[in-house]
Write an enzyme that holds these catalytic residues in place. Structure first.
Site, PDB file in Angstrom:
ATOM      1  N   GLU A  82       0.897  -1.152   0.000  1.00  0.00           N
ATOM      2  CA  GLU A  82       0.000   0.000   0.000  1.00  0.00           C
ATOM      3  C   GLU A  82       0.935   1.201   0.000  1.00  0.00           C
ATOM      4  OE1 GLU A  82      -3.208   0.396  -0.272  1.00  0.00           O
ATOM      5  OE2 GLU A  82      -3.678  -1.739  -0.359  1.00  0.00           O
ATOM      6  N   THR A 122      11.481   3.082   0.545  1.00  0.00           N
ATOM      7  CA  THR A 122      11.294   4.507   0.237  1.00  0.00           C
ATOM      8  C   THR A 122      12.195   5.390   1.102  1.00  0.00           C
ATOM      9  OG1 THR A 122       9.684   6.300   0.459  1.00  0.00           O
ATOM     10  CG2 THR A 122       9.321   4.396   1.840  1.00  0.00           C
ATOM     11  N   ASP A 123      12.503   6.576   0.592  1.00  0.00           N
ATOM     12  CA  ASP A 123      13.270   7.542   1.394  1.00  0.00           C
ATOM     13  C   ASP A 123      12.454   8.068   2.574  1.00  0.00           C
ATOM     14  OD1 ASP A 123      11.485   9.134  -0.066  1.00  0.00           O
ATOM     15  OD2 ASP A 123      13.028  10.439  -0.925  1.00  0.00           O
ATOM     16  N   GLU A 124      11.123   7.854   2.536  1.00  0.00           N
ATOM     17  CA  GLU A 124      10.277   8.394   3.611  1.00  0.00           C
ATOM     18  C   GLU A 124      10.557   7.755   4.967  1.00  0.00           C
ATOM     19  OE1 GLU A 124       6.156   8.864   2.906  1.00  0.00           O
ATOM     20  OE2 GLU A 124       6.430   9.358   0.809  1.00  0.00           O
ATOM     21  N   TYR A 149       1.841   5.157   6.438  1.00  0.00           N
ATOM     22  CA  TYR A 149       2.517   4.525   5.293  1.00  0.00           C
ATOM     23  C   TYR A 149       4.008   4.349   5.573  1.00  0.00           C
ATOM     24  CZ  TYR A 149       5.190   4.378   0.962  1.00  0.00           C
ATOM     25  OH  TYR A 149       6.122   4.048  -0.003  1.00  0.00           O
ATOM     26  N   LYS A 153       6.460   0.969   6.064  1.00  0.00           N
ATOM     27  CA  LYS A 153       7.605   0.667   5.190  1.00  0.00           C
ATOM     28  C   LYS A 153       8.870   0.534   6.047  1.00  0.00           C
ATOM     29  CE  LYS A 153       7.862   0.317   1.330  1.00  0.00           C
ATOM     30  NZ  LYS A 153       7.668  -0.847   0.418  1.00  0.00           N
ATOM     31  N   LEU A 205      -2.905  22.179  -5.111  1.00  0.00           N
ATOM     32  CA  LEU A 205      -1.626  22.193  -4.400  1.00  0.00           C
ATOM     33  C   LEU A 205      -1.892  22.190  -2.898  1.00  0.00           C
ATOM     34  CD1 LEU A 205       1.411  22.477  -5.144  1.00  0.00           C
ATOM     35  CD2 LEU A 205       1.107  24.946  -4.932  1.00  0.00           C
ATOM     36  N   ASP A 271      -3.945  21.349   3.510  1.00  0.00           N
ATOM     37  CA  ASP A 271      -2.667  20.631   3.542  1.00  0.00           C
ATOM     38  C   ASP A 271      -2.863  19.202   4.060  1.00  0.00           C
ATOM     39  OD1 ASP A 271       0.025  20.272   3.190  1.00  0.00           O
ATOM     40  OD2 ASP A 271       0.646  21.791   4.650  1.00  0.00           O
TER      41      ASP A 271
HETATM   42  P1  NAD Z   1       1.396   1.245  -6.417  1.00  0.00           P
HETATM   43  O1  NAD Z   1       0.413   1.553  -5.356  1.00  0.00           O
HETATM   44  O2  NAD Z   1       1.274   1.911  -7.749  1.00  0.00           O
HETATM   45  O3  NAD Z   1       1.414  -0.330  -6.703  1.00  0.00           O
HETATM   46  C1  NAD Z   1       1.367  -1.284  -5.680  1.00  0.00           C
HETATM   47  C2  NAD Z   1       1.027  -2.624  -6.319  1.00  0.00           C
HETATM   48  O4  NAD Z   1       1.042  -3.623  -5.284  1.00  0.00           O
HETATM   49  C3  NAD Z   1      -0.357  -2.673  -6.973  1.00  0.00           C
HETATM   50  O5  NAD Z   1      -0.289  -3.313  -8.232  1.00  0.00           O
HETATM   51  C4  NAD Z   1      -1.187  -3.503  -5.984  1.00  0.00           C
HETATM   52  O6  NAD Z   1      -2.234  -4.227  -6.615  1.00  0.00           O
HETATM   53  C5  NAD Z   1      -0.119  -4.425  -5.413  1.00  0.00           C
HETATM   54  N1  NAD Z   1      -0.475  -4.927  -4.073  1.00  0.00           N
HETATM   55  C6  NAD Z   1      -0.913  -4.209  -3.007  1.00  0.00           C
HETATM   56  N2  NAD Z   1      -1.149  -5.029  -1.964  1.00  0.00           N
HETATM   57  C7  NAD Z   1      -0.816  -6.284  -2.367  1.00  0.00           C
HETATM   58  C8  NAD Z   1      -0.835  -7.549  -1.737  1.00  0.00           C
HETATM   59  N3  NAD Z   1      -1.233  -7.698  -0.468  1.00  0.00           N
HETATM   60  N4  NAD Z   1      -0.434  -8.630  -2.450  1.00  0.00           N
HETATM   61  C9  NAD Z   1      -0.034  -8.498  -3.748  1.00  0.00           C
HETATM   62  N5  NAD Z   1      -0.018  -7.323  -4.399  1.00  0.00           N
HETATM   63  C10 NAD Z   1      -0.400  -6.228  -3.712  1.00  0.00           C
HETATM   64  O7  NAD Z   1       2.818   1.524  -5.768  1.00  0.00           O
HETATM   65  P2  NAD Z   1       4.158   2.100  -6.416  1.00  0.00           P
HETATM   66  O8  NAD Z   1       4.130   3.576  -6.362  1.00  0.00           O
HETATM   67  O9  NAD Z   1       4.412   1.392  -7.682  1.00  0.00           O
HETATM   68  O10 NAD Z   1       5.222   1.605  -5.317  1.00  0.00           O
HETATM   69  C11 NAD Z   1       5.813   0.322  -5.434  1.00  0.00           C
HETATM   70  C12 NAD Z   1       6.829   0.146  -4.321  1.00  0.00           C
HETATM   71  O11 NAD Z   1       7.824   1.156  -4.418  1.00  0.00           O
HETATM   72  C13 NAD Z   1       6.238   0.260  -2.928  1.00  0.00           C
HETATM   73  O12 NAD Z   1       6.870  -0.693  -2.103  1.00  0.00           O
HETATM   74  C14 NAD Z   1       6.593   1.677  -2.491  1.00  0.00           C
HETATM   75  O13 NAD Z   1       6.711   1.753  -1.105  1.00  0.00           O
HETATM   76  C15 NAD Z   1       7.928   1.848  -3.174  1.00  0.00           C
HETATM   77  N6  NAD Z   1       8.326   3.219  -3.503  1.00  0.00           N
HETATM   78  C16 NAD Z   1       7.473   4.030  -4.207  1.00  0.00           C
HETATM   79  C17 NAD Z   1       7.905   5.285  -4.590  1.00  0.00           C
HETATM   80  C18 NAD Z   1       7.031   6.215  -5.414  1.00  0.00           C
HETATM   81  O14 NAD Z   1       7.425   7.330  -5.695  1.00  0.00           O
HETATM   82  N7  NAD Z   1       5.853   5.797  -5.857  1.00  0.00           N
HETATM   83  C19 NAD Z   1       9.183   5.738  -4.220  1.00  0.00           C
HETATM   84  C20 NAD Z   1      10.009   4.886  -3.474  1.00  0.00           C
HETATM   85  C21 NAD Z   1       9.575   3.624  -3.137  1.00  0.00           C
HETATM   86  O1  DAU Z   2       9.427   9.624  -1.424  1.00  0.00           O
HETATM   87  C1  DAU Z   2       8.942   8.430  -1.920  1.00  0.00           C
HETATM   88  C2  DAU Z   2       7.440   8.372  -1.772  1.00  0.00           C
HETATM   89  O2  DAU Z   2       6.900   9.225  -2.771  1.00  0.00           O
HETATM   90  C3  DAU Z   2       6.876   6.966  -1.898  1.00  0.00           C
HETATM   91  O3  DAU Z   2       7.325   6.205  -0.814  1.00  0.00           O
HETATM   92  C4  DAU Z   2       5.350   6.976  -1.930  1.00  0.00           C
HETATM   93  O4  DAU Z   2       4.867   5.666  -2.194  1.00  0.00           O
HETATM   94  C5  DAU Z   2       4.888   7.911  -3.016  1.00  0.00           C
HETATM   95  O5  DAU Z   2       3.479   8.011  -3.016  1.00  0.00           O
HETATM   96  C6  DAU Z   2       5.508   9.296  -2.820  1.00  0.00           C
HETATM   97  O6  DAU Z   2       4.996   9.897  -1.605  1.00  0.00           O
HETATM   98  P1  DAU Z   2       4.551  11.430  -1.543  1.00  0.00           P
HETATM   99  O7  DAU Z   2       3.597  11.591  -0.435  1.00  0.00           O
HETATM  100  O8  DAU Z   2       5.735  12.324  -1.607  1.00  0.00           O
HETATM  101  O9  DAU Z   2       3.814  11.512  -2.997  1.00  0.00           O
HETATM  102  P2  DAU Z   2       2.460  12.191  -3.487  1.00  0.00           P
HETATM  103  O10 DAU Z   2       2.435  12.016  -4.971  1.00  0.00           O
HETATM  104  O11 DAU Z   2       1.280  11.749  -2.730  1.00  0.00           O
HETATM  105  O12 DAU Z   2       2.696  13.729  -3.165  1.00  0.00           O
HETATM  106  C7  DAU Z   2       3.850  14.430  -3.630  1.00  0.00           C
HETATM  107  C8  DAU Z   2       3.819  15.833  -3.021  1.00  0.00           C
HETATM  108  O13 DAU Z   2       2.732  16.564  -3.602  1.00  0.00           O
HETATM  109  C9  DAU Z   2       3.579  15.851  -1.543  1.00  0.00           C
HETATM  110  O14 DAU Z   2       4.315  16.919  -0.968  1.00  0.00           O
HETATM  111  C10 DAU Z   2       2.077  16.127  -1.403  1.00  0.00           C
HETATM  112  C11 DAU Z   2       1.801  17.005  -2.598  1.00  0.00           C
HETATM  113  N1  DAU Z   2       0.462  16.907  -3.214  1.00  0.00           N
HETATM  114  C12 DAU Z   2      -0.049  15.679  -3.475  1.00  0.00           C
HETATM  115  C13 DAU Z   2      -1.274  15.540  -4.104  1.00  0.00           C
HETATM  116  C14 DAU Z   2      -1.865  14.176  -4.394  1.00  0.00           C
HETATM  117  C15 DAU Z   2      -0.215  18.075  -3.592  1.00  0.00           C
HETATM  118  O15 DAU Z   2       0.262  19.195  -3.385  1.00  0.00           O
HETATM  119  N2  DAU Z   2      -1.415  17.950  -4.224  1.00  0.00           N
HETATM  120  C16 DAU Z   2      -1.976  16.724  -4.493  1.00  0.00           C
HETATM  121  O16 DAU Z   2      -3.068  16.697  -5.104  1.00  0.00           O
END
Ligand code: NAD
Ligand code: DAU
Length: 333
Positions: A82, A122-124, A149, A153, A205, A271
């Site tokens: 998630e 993730t860096d978070e 979240y 992680k 935003l 926010d």
């Molecule tokens: P996403 O939400 O787009 O995709 C997650 C996928 O996992 C989906 O296809 C979902 O169906 C599947 N999934 C969820 N629960 C599951 C379960 N119980 N069993 C099997 N499949 C399941 O996520 P994303 O943005 O592609 O992120 C992928 C990974 O990368 C995550 O571990 C996230 O923490 C990490 N990550 C994301 C970012 C980012 O910017 N999006 C950055 C750094 C790390």
């Molecule tokens: O840093 C890595 C992370 O980046 C991953 O671990 C997460 O899975 C991924 O979702 C992402 O997290 P963020 O919370 O940074 O991403 P998000 O796209 O939700 O938001 C990016 C920034 O934009 C954040 O500061 C919140 C802001 N935001 C987000 C939404 C959806 C807005 O200003 N407006 C918006 O509508």
């Protein structure tokens, strides 16, 4: 030599980008294990050769299924999670089930079958930085997650480290910054704003928009993960980033400009609770020890091609758009 890879979460944003990257750049065979939650989409894997990519719908917390798949696998790349902070503030429970119990289930199978395991994080997990902090996150930064979240992680990372040390599991970890590119769900910042503009809705935003994220193209994340899988040292963590720090206000204004709209045609909205201020990655270890380099260093060019992708693939994102906007509208966002 061709490997049998198991990719969890391979129908999600970054997982599907990785599967495309593997098919293009290696001879490996991929099995995707994905539950197809709201975030998973079979269409993200459309067009890939059936003799290279097999799809299994299932839950990473389903131990018998995981056991069966690990018995047929040389290496696992674990993306399933998630992943959205805003959802974790609304309903944290699925984050515990998948990110913690799911990762535990995979680790037990990796231990039993002695399968090479790469954990995507993730860096978070490091919390946030001040805007003027001269230091960026490194592999030695203490964990300090802020949200449901990021805390789940962080918990999953600690499980992986414990399974390496206690049980000798052959695992590596990576913590990446914010990804952008094709196949990202419209709940996330960049695709939400692009698809808003396409639909004639003003971008939204959070707060003042001063929050900084460190953007990397998803394809660069994929090449980094393959590099770690091939050359990474067992037990080690690698930070992945492409020196892409930008504040949200600048990103929204760039999207509007690239899409031919006035740069100020957006709304400030409520926010995010506990909103992390700034993330920034120092990826020196990955670059110097394993020789990785990003390919997409021009953010504006990468963003322009991402905009083109959303323009050309409305059928991929349209089914989710109205529900996502209704969810945000109910929260004043
Ligand atoms: P996403 O939400 O787009 O995709 C997650 C996928 O996992 C989906 O296809 C979902 O169906 C599947 N999934 C969820 N629960 C599951 C379960 N119980 N069993 C099997 N499949 C399941 O996520 P994303 O943005 O592609 O992120 C992928 C990974 O990368 C995550 O571990 C996230 O923490 C990490 N990550 C994301 C970012 C980012 O910017 N999006 C950055 C750094 C790390
Ligand atoms: O840093 C890595 C992370 O980046 C991953 O671990 C997460 O899975 C991924 O979702 C992402 O997290 P963020 O919370 O940074 O991403 P998000 O796209 O939700 O938001 C990016 C920034 O934009 C954040 O500061 C919140 C802001 N935001 C987000 C939404 C959806 C807005 O200003 N407006 C918006 O509508």
């Amino acid at each position: 030599m061709s490997r049998r890879l198991l990719v969890t979460g391979g129908a999600g944003f970054i997982g599907s980008n990785f599967v495309h990257h593997v098919v293009e750049h290696t001879d490996d065979h991929v099995t995707v294990l994905d539950k197809l939650t709201y975030a998973g989409n079979r269409a993200s894997l459309a067009g890939l050769p059936e003799d290279r990519v097999r799809f299994v719908q299932g839950d990473i917390a389903d131990a018998p299924l995981v056991d069966e798949l690990f018995a047929q696998t040389d290496a696992v790349v674990h993306y399933a999670a998630e992943s959205h902070n805003d959802n974790s503030l609304h309903d944290p429970r699925p984050f515990l089930d998948t990110n913690i119990v799911g990762t535990y289930t995979l680790l037990e199978a990796a231990r039993k079958h002695d399968v090479r395991f790469h954990h995507i994080s993730t860096d978070e997990v490091y919390g946030d930085l001040e805007l003027d902090d001269p230091e960026r996150f490194t592999e030695n930064t203490p964990y300090n997650p802020s949200s449901p979240y990021s805390s789940t992680k962080a918990g999953s990372d600690l499980l992986v480290r414990a399974w390496v040390r206690s049980f000798g599991v052959q695992a590596t970890l990576s913590n990446c910054s914010n990804n952008y590119g094709p196949y990202q769900h419209v709940e996330k910042f960049i695709p939400r704003q692009i698809t808003n503009v396409i639909r004639g809705i003003r971008p939204k935003l959070y707060g003042k928009g001063e929050n900084v994220r460190d953007w990397i193209h998803a394809d660069d994340h994929s090449s980094a993960v393959l590099t770690i899988l091939d050359k990474g040292v067992i037990g080690e963590t690698y930070l992945i980033g492409a020196d892409g720090e930008k504040n949200n206000k600048d990103v929204v204004e760039l999207i509007l400009t690239l899409m031919g709209q006035p740069a100020d045609a957006y709304d400030h909205v409520t926010d995010r609770a506990g909103h992390d201020l700034r993330y920034a990655i120092d990826s020196t270890k990955l670059r110097t020890e394993l020789g990785w380099m990003p390919r997409f260093e021009d953010f504006e060019a990468g963003l322009a091609s991402t905009i083109d992708w959303y323009r050309e693939n409305e059928a991929w994102w349209a089914p989710a758009k109205d529900g996502v906007e209704a969810f945000y509208a109910a929260k004043g966002q």
